[in-house]
Design an enzyme around this catalytic site. Structure first.
Site, mmCIF file in Angstrom:
data_model
loop_
_atom_site.group_PDB
_atom_site.id
_atom_site.type_symbol
_atom_site.label_atom_id
_atom_site.label_comp_id
_atom_site.label_asym_id
_atom_site.label_seq_id
_atom_site.Cartn_x
_atom_site.Cartn_y
_atom_site.Cartn_z
ATOM 1 N N GLU A 117 -20.904 -14.405 -9.169
ATOM 2 C CA GLU A 117 -20.862 -13.350 -10.193
ATOM 3 C C GLU A 117 -21.556 -12.101 -9.657
ATOM 4 O O GLU A 117 -22.512 -12.209 -8.908
ATOM 5 C CB GLU A 117 -21.624 -13.805 -11.451
ATOM 6 N N LYS A 119 -24.224 -9.318 -9.613
ATOM 7 C CA LYS A 119 -25.550 -9.230 -10.226
ATOM 8 C C LYS A 119 -25.673 -7.835 -10.821
ATOM 9 O O LYS A 119 -25.875 -6.854 -10.115
ATOM 10 C CB LYS A 119 -26.645 -9.486 -9.202
ATOM 11 N N ASP A 121 -27.007 -4.666 -12.735
ATOM 12 C CA ASP A 121 -28.338 -4.086 -12.739
ATOM 13 C C ASP A 121 -28.577 -3.370 -14.059
ATOM 14 O O ASP A 121 -28.426 -2.167 -14.174
ATOM 15 C CB ASP A 121 -28.458 -3.111 -11.560
ATOM 16 N N TYR A 229 -22.263 -7.533 -20.812
ATOM 17 C CA TYR A 229 -21.479 -8.533 -20.083
ATOM 18 C C TYR A 229 -22.163 -9.882 -20.227
ATOM 19 O O TYR A 229 -23.350 -10.010 -19.895
ATOM 20 C CB TYR A 229 -21.409 -8.192 -18.593
ATOM 21 N N LYS A 319 -28.875 -10.596 -2.454
ATOM 22 C CA LYS A 319 -29.001 -9.157 -2.696
ATOM 23 C C LYS A 319 -28.357 -8.336 -1.580
ATOM 24 O O LYS A 319 -28.382 -8.721 -0.420
ATOM 25 C CB LYS A 319 -30.492 -8.785 -2.784
ATOM 26 N N CYS A 413 -29.597 34.190 5.845
ATOM 27 C CA CYS A 413 -28.855 33.047 6.361
ATOM 28 C C CYS A 413 -29.553 32.513 7.616
ATOM 29 O O CYS A 413 -29.859 33.282 8.529
ATOM 30 C CB CYS A 413 -27.432 33.477 6.696
ATOM 31 N N CYS A 416 -27.143 33.531 10.730
ATOM 32 C CA CYS A 416 -26.861 34.901 11.160
ATOM 33 C C CYS A 416 -27.828 35.915 10.582
ATOM 34 O O CYS A 416 -27.778 37.103 10.935
ATOM 35 C CB CYS A 416 -25.427 35.282 10.791
ATOM 36 N N CYS A 431 -23.835 32.471 2.230
ATOM 37 C CA CYS A 431 -23.878 33.539 3.217
ATOM 38 C C CYS A 431 -22.485 34.154 3.190
ATOM 39 O O CYS A 431 -21.494 33.457 3.372
ATOM 40 C CB CYS A 431 -24.181 32.956 4.599
ATOM 41 N N CYS A 436 -20.272 34.669 10.490
ATOM 42 C CA CYS A 436 -21.485 33.865 10.681
ATOM 43 C C CYS A 436 -21.184 32.658 11.580
ATOM 44 O O CYS A 436 -20.249 31.905 11.315
ATOM 45 C CB CYS A 436 -21.983 33.400 9.314
HETATM 46 S S1 IVH Z 1 -28.261 -15.743 -14.338
HETATM 47 C C1 IVH Z 1 -31.272 -18.808 -14.030
HETATM 48 N N1 IVH Z 1 -26.311 -14.092 -13.809
HETATM 49 O O1 IVH Z 1 -30.815 -11.067 -12.791
HETATM 50 C C2 IVH Z 1 -30.241 -17.808 -14.206
HETATM 51 N N2 IVH Z 1 -28.511 -13.214 -13.991
HETATM 52 O O2 IVH Z 1 -33.396 -12.637 -11.775
HETATM 53 C C3 IVH Z 1 -30.817 -16.452 -14.381
HETATM 54 N N3 IVH Z 1 -28.647 -10.791 -13.688
HETATM 55 O O3 IVH Z 1 -32.829 -10.104 -15.062
HETATM 56 C C4 IVH Z 1 -29.906 -15.460 -14.862
HETATM 57 N N4 IVH Z 1 -26.517 -10.453 -13.355
HETATM 58 O O4 IVH Z 1 -30.540 -10.224 -16.096
HETATM 59 C C5 IVH Z 1 -27.639 -14.221 -14.019
HETATM 60 N N5 IVH Z 1 -24.496 -12.719 -13.347
HETATM 61 C C6 IVH Z 1 -25.810 -12.867 -13.566
HETATM 62 C C7 IVH Z 1 -26.689 -11.772 -13.545
HETATM 63 C C8 IVH Z 1 -28.049 -11.994 -13.760
HETATM 64 C C9 IVH Z 1 -27.702 -9.884 -13.444
HETATM 65 C C10 IVH Z 1 -30.080 -10.498 -13.833
HETATM 66 C C11 IVH Z 1 -30.687 -11.081 -15.053
HETATM 67 C C12 IVH Z 1 -32.128 -11.240 -14.707
HETATM 68 C C13 IVH Z 1 -32.115 -11.333 -13.233
HETATM 69 C C14 IVH Z 1 -32.494 -12.719 -12.802
#
Ligand code: IVH
Length: 670
Positions: A117, A119, A121, A229, A319, A413, A416, A431, A436
């Site tokens: 999935e 991650k 932010d 989500y 990450k 500038c 020039c 400029c 130039c």
């Molecule tokens: S699962 C044990 N799925 O990541 C499972 N977390 O360190 C923990 N996050 O702040 C959460 N996308 O909000 C999961 N697809 C995703 C995620 C996700 C972002 C964030 C979550 C939490 C951090 C976990």
């Protein structure tokens, strides 16, 4: 046991204080001062010391927390089941190690079943449904207790307030977890608004989401475009829901948004491929993701694997390389582009960001420079996202040395010396001297670039030399250059000189759209150049075209038309065009080398993540006589949409513009 080194004890104490301080800024005030990467470094160091010296771990160490204690402004809400945090990995080797432990734990020799999935932010929240109704919702808080933000969550339009009767009957208590995010475009708008209101802009979309969600007045939240989500359910023992993938399907069936890029993967190899794919589409998404979360699919397996202190053994966050880093601003230079715009450029102590070493970053313009108030000697946060030019995003004023020097915009500038002006209504300084040298260098480079005459071997360095030596005063001079005159230049060997002369010769036959682009008329990019070539067919007709005819072309607006007109009525430009002709540039009439014309005159907008880069589809559309524009309007004929299409799709739906996926697009092409 030997007494611990007092230096270590002191370092640990400082680390705890600093981490607590930054945690508070991040989680409570939504106003971080340091980059995530820097924070991670502090935290990693803390964990490292605590691992080596378990006797020094204090009960209040930040390593015991997964986030931050809830703010006092909201009612606390205890999570029935803790909201865990994730261990992280940063390379495929580290993921392989995780995978090995999973297979060992599950005692399997083959591939493990995972779900991958994005991650997201944003801000983690839990939504509680009782008898099918959304009754309460909370932030993650410290993992055990969060903040009750129910009224605010209710304002998020894509959070279902009710489950189906069937689901309500089966699951009288359902806790859904997920992430609340703010799109980048919405974030930019919000910041514009905040600045307009004389309020402090927010640092990033995550803070935009968090700040909006944690408003005491829910009507403020309601005005902020937030999206939820869903990524899971808290209780993995519910009947009929036996895996993460089943849970995702179920959540979708109940109207929750589950991210399109959630996929199943078998074994570490498929996970790594999914990671690369995600990294590839990352920049095209309209919101920030900072990696991929990989979860063991079956809930039973998750239970078997269990957890260690703050994180499960069945999931991990892989990450992306950090996109932000802190470094020292060593100086500011002012560079002049081909159109005369003067841009302040930060000269940085080299630092790795997003996998590359960065030593220059854009400071955009005078207003940005003032707003940042970056001084020479300052420690600054640099950001590099995908292919975009790195930029300085903030200054760590607490680290400012006493002798830090203020930066002044130059009066003249830098190339020039001509006085530079800031035209009314523009953010940029220019400029205005057409002769130039810096502008000339930019024009020459553009002229020879891939999209233009595509003269191989003519890069920025050579362009500079040719100008400095007086060999080239405008791009047309290239056609009068001989090998003999090139040879005395720096690093110019026989072979390189003849290659360059040959490349220049080849460029004499360049097709019309590329010639038009190469001229560097302000605003005329590759797409507009092609439109002009198609419309006028001959260069002479374009040269003579009036404003009226120009603006009638779909895709050429009034400003661009003025620029084109202005370009061809300028004496200097006319002389240069005459010299290009004399030098042998052919200006042949435009012949469509089209693959077909099934899309003739059709206007497309491309959105979302497709299976190939956008340019691929853009080329196909253009080769078939269509054109591509950036935003959806009533003039749009089709929207080609991939995964996660965002607001363009919504707009297309509103306007009734037909939406194509890749396979329907192919059908259209026949
Ligand atoms: S699962 C044990 N799925 O990541 C499972 N977390 O360190 C923990 N996050 O702040 C959460 N996308 O909000 C999961 N697809 C995703 C995620 C996700 C972002 C964030 C979550 C939490 C951090 C976990």
């Amino acid at each position: 046991m030997a007494a611990p080194d007092p230096k270590i004890v002191e370092e640990l104490r400082q680390l705890r204080d600093r981490i607590n301080h930054h945690n508070r800024l991040y989680y409570v005030e939504d106003n971080p001062e340091i980059s995530d990467a820097e924070f991670d470094r502090l935290f990693d160091r803390l964990l490292e010391i605590e691992k080596q010296h378990p006797e020094l771990v204090t009960p209040d160490s930040p390593s015991h927390r997964v986030g931050f204690a809830p703010s006092v402004r909201f009612e606390p809400l205890a999570h029935r089941l803790p909201m865990l945090s994730l261990q992280k990995v940063t390379s495929s080797e580290e993921f392989d190690e995780f995978d090995r432990r999973v297979r060992e734990g599950l005692e399997i020799s083959g591939d493990a079943d995972y779900v991958t999935e994005p991650k997201l932010d944003g801000l983690a929240v839990e939504l509680i449904y009782e008898d099918g109704f959304f009754v309460r919702g909370a932030t993650r808080g410290d993992g055990a207790v969060g903040e009750n933000i129910t009224p605010n969550l209710k304002t998020i339009k894509n959070i279902p307030l009710r489950l189906s009767d069937d689901a309500a009957g089966r699951y009288p208590l359902l806790e859904v977890r997920g992430e609340v995010i703010m799109r980048r475009t919405a974030f930019a708008k919000l910041n514009e608004y905040l600045v307009e209101q004389n309020l402090a802009p927010l640092a990033n979309p995550r803070n935009g989401a968090a700040g909006s969600l944690r408003q005491l007045d829910p009507s403020v939240t309601a005005r902020r475009p937030l999206i939820f989500y869903a990524y899971g359910i808290s209780d993995t023992t519910l009947p009929g829901l036996e895996s993460q993938s089943q849970a995702a399907e179920f959540l979708k069936s109940q109207g929750f948004a589950v991210h399109q890029l959630v996929n199943q993967a078998k074994g570490a190899k498929q996970v790594a491929a999914a990671f690369d794919k995600l990294a590839g589409v990352r920049e095209r998404l309209d919101y920030d993701i900072d990696g991929m979360v990989i979860k063991v699919d079956r809930f039973l397996d998750q239970t078997l694997l269990g957890q260690i202190s703050r994180a499960p053994r069945w999931a991990v966050a892989w990450k992306f390389a950090a996109e932000e880093a802190t470094t020292v601003l060593e100086g500011v230079e002012f560079s002049v582009g081909r159109t005369g715009i003067v841009t302040p450029v930060a000269k940085l102590k080299p630092v790795r960001v997003g996998g590359v070493v960065v030593s220059n970053a854009s400071l955009h313009n005078q207003d940005e420079l003032r707003a940042l108030d970056a001084r020479i000697g300052d420690t600054v946060v640099v950001r590099r996202a995908g292919d975009v030019i790195p930029e300085v995003v903030s200054v760590l004023t607490e680290k400012r040395p006493p002798k830090a020097k203020t930066v002044r915009f130059p009066a003249g500038c830098p190339s020039c010396g001509t006085e530079i002006v800031r035209p009314e209504g523009e953010a940029a300084h220019r400029c205005l001297n057409a002769a130039c040298p810096a502008q000339l260098e930019g024009r020459l480079f553009h002229f020879a670039s891939k999209g233009g005459l595509d003269i191989e071997g003519l890069g920025g360095k050579l362009a500079r030399q040719l100008i400095a030596q007086g060999l080239v005063k405008d791009p047309s001079d290239l056609f009068f250059i001989t090998k003999e005159r090139l040879l005395p230049l720096d690093l110019m060997a026989e072979k390189r000189a003849s290659n360059l002369v040959a490349a220049i010769d080849r460029s004499r036959g360049t097709e019309l759209p590329k010639i038009i682009y190469a001229l560097g008329i302000v605003g005329v990019g590759e797409a507009a150049a092609r439109l002009l070539a198609e419309h006028f067919v001959s260069f002479e007709r374009l040269e003579k075209a009036g404003l009226e005819e120009l603006t009638q072309i779909q895709g050429i607006g009034p400003v661009m038309a003025e620029n084109i007109r202005g370009y061809f009525s300028n004496d200097g430009n006319r002389q240069m065009l005459a010299k290009l002709r004399k030098g042998g540039l052919k200006f042949a009439d435009y012949k469509k080398s089209v693959a077909g014309n099934r899309l003739n005159g059709k206007a497309f907008v491309i959105t979302g993540s497709l299976s190939k880069p956008r340019n691929h589809f853009k080329n196909i559309i253009e080769q078939n006589g269509g054109r591509v524009s950036g935003s959806v309007s009533a003039k749009t004929d089709y929207v080609l949409a991939g995964a996660d299409p965002g607001s363009k799709l919504t707009k297309a739906r509103k306007l009734g513009v037909p939406i194509l996926d890749e396979s329907r697009f192919e059908q259209l092409l026949g």
